[in-house]
Write an enzyme that holds these catalytic residues in place. Structure first.
Site, mmCIF file in Angstrom:
data_model
loop_
_atom_site.group_PDB
_atom_site.id
_atom_site.type_symbol
_atom_site.label_atom_id
_atom_site.label_comp_id
_atom_site.label_asym_id
_atom_site.label_seq_id
_atom_site.Cartn_x
_atom_site.Cartn_y
_atom_site.Cartn_z
ATOM 1 N N ARG A 148 0.861 -1.186 0.000
ATOM 2 C CA ARG A 148 0.000 0.000 0.000
ATOM 3 C C ARG A 148 0.889 1.226 0.000
ATOM 4 O O ARG A 148 1.825 1.315 0.802
ATOM 5 C CB ARG A 148 -0.892 -0.019 1.251
ATOM 6 C CG ARG A 148 -1.967 1.047 1.256
ATOM 7 C CD ARG A 148 -2.705 1.102 2.592
ATOM 8 N NE ARG A 148 -2.134 2.116 3.445
ATOM 9 C CZ ARG A 148 -2.760 2.661 4.513
ATOM 10 N NH1 ARG A 148 -3.979 2.266 4.835
ATOM 11 N NH2 ARG A 148 -2.170 3.573 5.242
ATOM 12 N N TYR A 160 -3.223 11.517 6.187
ATOM 13 C CA TYR A 160 -3.547 10.176 6.662
ATOM 14 C C TYR A 160 -2.525 9.171 6.105
ATOM 15 O O TYR A 160 -2.193 9.218 4.923
ATOM 16 C CB TYR A 160 -4.958 9.728 6.234
ATOM 17 C CG TYR A 160 -5.076 8.230 6.382
ATOM 18 C CD1 TYR A 160 -5.243 7.671 7.639
ATOM 19 C CD2 TYR A 160 -4.871 7.379 5.296
ATOM 20 C CE1 TYR A 160 -5.231 6.300 7.810
ATOM 21 C CE2 TYR A 160 -4.862 6.010 5.459
ATOM 22 C CZ TYR A 160 -5.045 5.472 6.720
ATOM 23 O OH TYR A 160 -5.003 4.116 6.887
ATOM 24 N N ASP A 211 -5.203 3.739 -0.001
ATOM 25 C CA ASP A 211 -6.351 3.979 0.888
ATOM 26 C C ASP A 211 -6.761 5.447 0.800
ATOM 27 O O ASP A 211 -5.988 6.331 1.170
ATOM 28 C CB ASP A 211 -5.940 3.618 2.327
ATOM 29 C CG ASP A 211 -7.136 3.558 3.277
ATOM 30 O OD1 ASP A 211 -8.233 4.011 2.895
ATOM 31 O OD2 ASP A 211 -6.952 3.056 4.403
ATOM 32 N N HIS A 213 -9.380 6.588 2.374
ATOM 33 C CA HIS A 213 -9.853 6.868 3.739
ATOM 34 C C HIS A 213 -11.091 7.777 3.772
ATOM 35 O O HIS A 213 -11.140 8.762 4.524
ATOM 36 C CB HIS A 213 -8.714 7.441 4.593
ATOM 37 C CG HIS A 213 -8.656 6.860 5.977
ATOM 38 N ND1 HIS A 213 -9.118 7.529 7.074
ATOM 39 C CD2 HIS A 213 -8.205 5.663 6.431
ATOM 40 C CE1 HIS A 213 -8.946 6.769 8.142
ATOM 41 N NE2 HIS A 213 -8.405 5.636 7.788
ATOM 42 N N GLU A 237 -9.134 1.819 -1.783
ATOM 43 C CA GLU A 237 -9.842 1.497 -0.537
ATOM 44 C C GLU A 237 -10.631 2.691 -0.035
ATOM 45 O O GLU A 237 -10.146 3.830 -0.074
ATOM 46 C CB GLU A 237 -8.783 1.082 0.485
ATOM 47 C CG GLU A 237 -9.308 0.827 1.868
ATOM 48 C CD GLU A 237 -8.177 0.401 2.808
ATOM 49 O OE1 GLU A 237 -7.140 -0.092 2.323
ATOM 50 O OE2 GLU A 237 -8.341 0.582 4.021
ATOM 51 N N GLU A 263 -13.737 -1.582 6.318
ATOM 52 C CA GLU A 263 -13.020 -1.762 7.590
ATOM 53 C C GLU A 263 -13.837 -1.256 8.774
ATOM 54 O O GLU A 263 -13.608 -1.686 9.892
ATOM 55 C CB GLU A 263 -11.635 -1.112 7.554
ATOM 56 C CG GLU A 263 -11.645 0.397 7.479
ATOM 57 C CD GLU A 263 -10.249 0.997 7.377
ATOM 58 O OE1 GLU A 263 -9.403 0.440 6.669
ATOM 59 O OE2 GLU A 263 -10.012 2.027 8.016
ATOM 60 N N ARG A 284 -13.679 -5.590 3.243
ATOM 61 C CA ARG A 284 -12.628 -5.407 4.258
ATOM 62 C C ARG A 284 -13.098 -5.580 5.701
ATOM 63 O O ARG A 284 -12.375 -5.251 6.639
ATOM 64 C CB ARG A 284 -11.991 -4.025 4.078
ATOM 65 C CG ARG A 284 -11.027 -4.037 2.919
ATOM 66 C CD ARG A 284 -10.305 -2.761 2.712
ATOM 67 N NE ARG A 284 -9.730 -2.157 3.897
ATOM 68 C CZ ARG A 284 -8.659 -2.604 4.549
ATOM 69 N NH1 ARG A 284 -8.035 -3.695 4.142
ATOM 70 N NH2 ARG A 284 -8.210 -1.972 5.614
ATOM 71 N N GLU A 340 -4.373 -7.376 5.104
ATOM 72 C CA GLU A 340 -3.516 -6.239 5.477
ATOM 73 C C GLU A 340 -2.587 -6.646 6.615
ATOM 74 O O GLU A 340 -2.988 -7.344 7.548
ATOM 75 C CB GLU A 340 -4.403 -5.064 5.927
ATOM 76 C CG GLU A 340 -3.629 -3.804 6.263
ATOM 77 C CD GLU A 340 -4.559 -2.632 6.604
ATOM 78 O OE1 GLU A 340 -5.707 -2.856 7.024
ATOM 79 O OE2 GLU A 340 -4.113 -1.479 6.433
ATOM 80 N N TRP A 403 -12.365 11.926 8.453
ATOM 81 C CA TRP A 403 -10.925 11.703 8.636
ATOM 82 C C TRP A 403 -10.519 10.444 7.915
ATOM 83 O O TRP A 403 -11.217 9.466 7.918
ATOM 84 C CB TRP A 403 -10.568 11.590 10.132
ATOM 85 C CG TRP A 403 -9.125 11.216 10.287
ATOM 86 C CD1 TRP A 403 -8.029 12.032 10.062
ATOM 87 C CD2 TRP A 403 -8.601 9.936 10.638
ATOM 88 N NE1 TRP A 403 -6.865 11.333 10.268
ATOM 89 C CE2 TRP A 403 -7.183 10.035 10.603
ATOM 90 C CE3 TRP A 403 -9.178 8.705 10.948
ATOM 91 C CZ2 TRP A 403 -6.344 8.968 10.893
ATOM 92 C CZ3 TRP A 403 -8.353 7.648 11.239
ATOM 93 C CH2 TRP A 403 -6.941 7.778 11.218
HETATM 94 O O1 EZ4 Z 1 -7.338 4.362 9.983
HETATM 95 O O2 EZ4 Z 1 -7.291 1.329 11.848
HETATM 96 O O3 EZ4 Z 1 -6.486 0.562 6.261
HETATM 97 N N1 EZ4 Z 1 -6.236 0.920 7.350
HETATM 98 C C1 EZ4 Z 1 -6.765 2.008 7.955
HETATM 99 C C2 EZ4 Z 1 -6.376 2.243 9.384
HETATM 100 C C3 EZ4 Z 1 -7.454 2.976 10.178
HETATM 101 C C4 EZ4 Z 1 -7.284 2.707 11.647
HETATM 102 C C5 EZ4 Z 1 -8.377 3.369 12.474
HETATM 103 O O4 EZ4 Z 1 -8.355 2.928 13.790
HETATM 104 O O5 EZ4 Z 1 -7.519 2.724 7.352
HETATM 105 O O6 EZ4 Z 1 -5.149 2.943 9.409
HETATM 106 CO CO CO Z 2 -8.201 1.750 5.551
#
Ligand code: EZ4
Ligand code: CO
Length: 403
Positions: A148, A160, A211, A213, A237, A263, A284, A340, A403
């Site tokens: 990743r 992030y 990711d 996010h 992701e 996730e 996920r 992961e 976030w």
């Molecule tokens: O931000 O697990 O793919 N992994 C992620 C992680 C999440 C954290 C949040 O607690 O997106 O880094």
């Molecule tokens: Co993630």
């Protein structure tokens, strides 16, 4: 029958907080389950201590499905991250107990190995594109076949997924939530450059993941997917928040980049439409946040009907107990995709001795009976709980964002 005679919640902070449930049976067998919900740890600890543990005492530990249904339907209040993490902790501990009594690793109880090992992806990150590429090259040399890649965004102070030392990323750092700044336009410019540089440096035999996010709108995600298509990403992701499952239809209409999400999902109902409408490629959802092995198997079985494969969350805020459970699951589930893997710190590994191993881009849960992981309670007791929050995110004008 192995009768449950005691259960306790152990909260420890070997560098970050982990919540663990340990169940004891009258024959002396014990089992462990992860109950860690990052930034909301004590809510799950209370859910277990105040509302779940009293209902477990005296039950037959072998009746995993019945206990799952009892905790899910019996609470009247269904789903949600706190509830489903609590149920997951019980479920993991019961599978651990069943494996120990059978003298078999849990993956054997789940049908046995369906592959030689569990292919994992790691996290390469850096504040610049060059730093990220050099981290990725290091991981490639360690044998990882899937990486990743995340990098800093020029013009934004923090991003992030970008750690201070390029290896151990730990976002839950504030006694109160820290605040970061986000600009979609700045981000959308740098990611295609990162992928171009990564293909140049790493070639085409390494899988590249990214990711987002939850930061984009569906149409922005469609645009980014198109921009990245020439570099053949393994997946994008969390392109957009998924409360509205239909949002992924719009992304799908614009890009063939494979999509992964889930996730933060805690039940099959969070992904039913995504799966049935074939709007994603990888699911996920994880053992710890989606109701344990019992429920995650149900999600995977639904996904399998649609050629959707698993890609379980495996960040460091999921304890080594979840990592072990995920490996038993990943080794045995027919539609495994990828797992992961962010390595835990040595401090965390010391508190959770485990049988799982890494070699050549793959992990294996090991042959120890049960999950093959335990908690060193004396060592755990030396690391006192420390309140920690995940950051919040704002646009440059101050608007609160995902976030
Ligand atoms: O931000 O697990 O793919 N992994 C992620 C992680 C999440 C954290 C949040 O607690 O997106 O880094
Ligand atoms: Co993630």
């Amino acid at each position: 029958m192995p009768k449950i005679v005691a259960a306790r919640v152990i909260v420890t902070c070997p560098g970050r907080n982990f919540v663990t449930l340990k169940i004891e049976c009258d024959d002396g067998t014990t089992g462990v389950g992860d109950a860690t919900l990052n930034g909301r740890e004590m809510a799950v600890a209370s859910y277990l201590n105040d509302h779940v543990i009293p209902c477990l005492i005296g039950r037959d530990a072998h009746r995993i499905e019945d206990i799952w249904q009892y905790l899910y339907k019996g609470a009247y209040w269904r789903r949600g991250p706190v509830t489903m993490t609590g149920i997951a902790a019980v479920d993991m501990a019961l599978w651990d107990i069943k494996g120990k009594i059978a003298g078999l690793p849990v993956y054997q109880l789940l049908g046995g190995a369906a592959r030689e090992g569990v292919t994992v992806y790691c996290h390469a990150n850096g504040s610049s594109i060059d730093d990220t590429i050099s981290a990725a090259l290091e991981y490639r040399d360690k044998g990882y076949r899937a990486i990743r890649i995340q990098c800093g965004v020029p013009g934004l102070p923090t991003t992030y997924g970008v750690s201070k030392d390029r290896h151990h990323y730990e976002p839950a750092d504030g006694d109160l939530p820290s605040e970061s700044v986000w600009s979609t336009a700045k981000y959308m410019r740098v990611v295609p450059q990162l992928f171009a540089a990564a293909r140049e440096a790493l070639g085409w035999d390494i899988h590249l993941l990214h990711d987002i996010h939850h930061r984009l709108t569906p149409i922005e995600a469609g645009r980014l997917g198109k921009d990245l298509e020439p570099y053949r990403p393994f997946w994008l992701e969390d392109a957009t928040p998924a409360e509205n499952q239909d949002a992924f239809r719009l992304i799908r209409q614009h890009t063939t980049a494979p999509l992964a999400v889930g996730e933060i999902f805690n039940s099959i109902w969070d992904c039913k439409e995504l799966i049935e409408n074939q709007l994603i490629d990888y699911i996920r959802a994880t053992v710890v946040h989606a109701g344990g092995l019992t429920h995650l198997r149900r999600i995977a079985a639904l996904a399998d009907l649609y050629q959707i494969r698993t890609g379980c969350h495996g960040a460091t805020d999921l304890s080594p107990i979840t990592m072990a459970a995920a490996l038993h699951f990943g080794l045995s589930v027919p539609n495994f995709g990828i797992q992961e893997h962010m390595a835990h710190t040595a401090e965390t590994d010391a508190v959770f001795p485990h049988a799982y191993t890494y070699a050549d881009g793959m992990m294996h849960p090991g042959e120890a009976p049960g999950l093959g992981v335990d908690i060193d309670e004396d060592l755990a007791a030396t690391h006192e709980y420390k309140r920690a929050f995940l950051p919040v995110n704002r646009l440059e004008d101050g608007t609160l964002w995902s976030w």
